[in-house]
Design an enzyme around this catalytic site. Structure first.
Site, PDB file in Angstrom:
ATOM      1  N   ASP A 190       0.859  -1.168   0.000  1.00 48.21           N
ATOM      2  CA  ASP A 190       0.000   0.000   0.000  1.00 48.21           C
ATOM      3  C   ASP A 190       0.908   1.235   0.000  1.00 48.21           C
ATOM      4  O   ASP A 190       2.114   1.129   0.250  1.00 48.21           O
ATOM      5  CB  ASP A 190      -0.894  -0.037   1.242  1.00 48.21           C
ATOM      6  CG  ASP A 190      -1.757   1.193   1.367  1.00 48.21           C
ATOM      7  OD1 ASP A 190      -2.437   1.542   0.386  1.00 48.21           O
ATOM      8  OD2 ASP A 190      -1.741   1.814   2.449  1.00 48.21           O
TER       9      ASP A 190
ATOM     10  N   ASP B 128      -0.217   5.193   0.974  1.00 45.61           N
ATOM     11  CA  ASP B 128      -0.488   6.121   2.069  1.00 45.61           C
ATOM     12  C   ASP B 128      -0.614   5.364   3.388  1.00 45.61           C
ATOM     13  O   ASP B 128      -1.404   4.425   3.510  1.00 45.61           O
ATOM     14  CB  ASP B 128      -1.787   6.891   1.825  1.00 45.61           C
ATOM     15  CG  ASP B 128      -1.707   7.789   0.611  1.00 45.61           C
ATOM     16  OD1 ASP B 128      -0.623   8.343   0.361  1.00 45.61           O
ATOM     17  OD2 ASP B 128      -2.723   7.931  -0.099  1.00 45.61           O
TER      18      ASP B 128
ATOM     19  N   ASP C 127      -1.443  -1.018   5.919  1.00 45.21           N
ATOM     20  CA  ASP C 127      -1.674  -0.434   7.238  1.00 45.21           C
ATOM     21  C   ASP C 127      -3.145  -0.394   7.621  1.00 45.21           C
ATOM     22  O   ASP C 127      -3.477   0.056   8.718  1.00 45.21           O
ATOM     23  CB  ASP C 127      -1.125   0.998   7.274  1.00 45.21           C
ATOM     24  CG  ASP C 127      -1.907   1.912   6.355  1.00 45.21           C
ATOM     25  OD1 ASP C 127      -2.617   2.807   6.857  1.00 45.21           O
ATOM     26  OD2 ASP C 127      -1.838   1.741   5.124  1.00 45.21           O
TER      27      ASP C 127
END
Length: 224
Positions: free
Chosen positions: A11, A13, A177
């Protein structure tokens, strides 16, 4: 390279880049144009992860609730358009790579792993961010929010990587995240790392049940 994994997907961001300050700045710049109040960063953090449209939708819902103001459909589209403009201008003004990201990615590339980015961030912004931090050359594929018909938490982006590189899901390690990352990887049959420092709606990433929970990006090197 002797590893179960051949490709490692990430991922963007909240995983590679702390983009919250620039996202919050861009959201609030767009809100100000229709006389809506600015949102605090800690609140914007809870809106990140499902793409720009959802981010702005949540911002508008919050801001109009604060003021009782009702926006027309034209004004709502204006805010969305202006957010994309402002974020294009502020991609990396305040954003920073998280600790150990560049060094770890470089080490993984040198070991022979294929690296890919799978993000719900608008596709047009993905490569400019990677280039700004000097890590774009490390990735063999970059998928953004408009790259495929489906985005995370749908497993389609991971299935795409399997098909493009001729891999089984178990040969792909995904690193993210948020619960969207964990759901997408798990649904595709890919092992997944959950990082504790990102933007998971202020919910501990362990509650999404990734295969590993790490506090430090460099810990990825211990399992590959």
């Amino acid at each position: 390279m002797t590893s179960q994994f051949k490709l490692i997907g990430f991922d963007l961001d909240g995983t590679l880049v702390n983009s919250l300050p620039d996202l919050a700045l861009s959201v609030n710049s767009a809100l100000s144009e229709v006389d809506l109040p600015p949102a605090p960063e800690e609140l914007v953090l809870t809106w990140i992860g499902n793409g720009a449209g959802v981010l702005i939708g949540r911002a508008l819902e919050w801001a109009t609730a604060q003021t009782g103001k009702t926006l027309s459909a034209v004004e709502i589209e204006q805010v969305k358009t202006r957010f994309n403009f402002y974020y294009g201008e502020n991609l990396c003004n305040l954003s920073r790579l998280y600790p150990n990201v560049k060094e770890t990615l470089t080490a993984l590339k040198e070991r022979g792993f294929i690296l890919a980015v799978v993000t719900n961030k608008p596709t047009q912004h993905v490569l400019p961010v990677l280039k700004a931090f000097g890590i774009d050359h490390l990735f063999s594929e970059t998928l953004g929010g408009q790259s495929l018909p489906q985005i995370k938490p749908h497993p389609a982006p991971l299935y795409y990587l399997c098909g493009k590189f001729g891999l089984y899901p178990k040969q792909i390690l995904f690193v993210g995240d948020s619960r969207n990352d964990i759901i997408a990887a798990t649904s595709a049959g890919c092992p997944v790392v959950g990082l504790t420092y990102g933007y998971n709606y202020n919910i501990p990433i362990a509650e999404a049940h990734p295969d590993w929970v790490f506090d430090d990006f460099a810990q990825i090197l211990q399992i590959v």
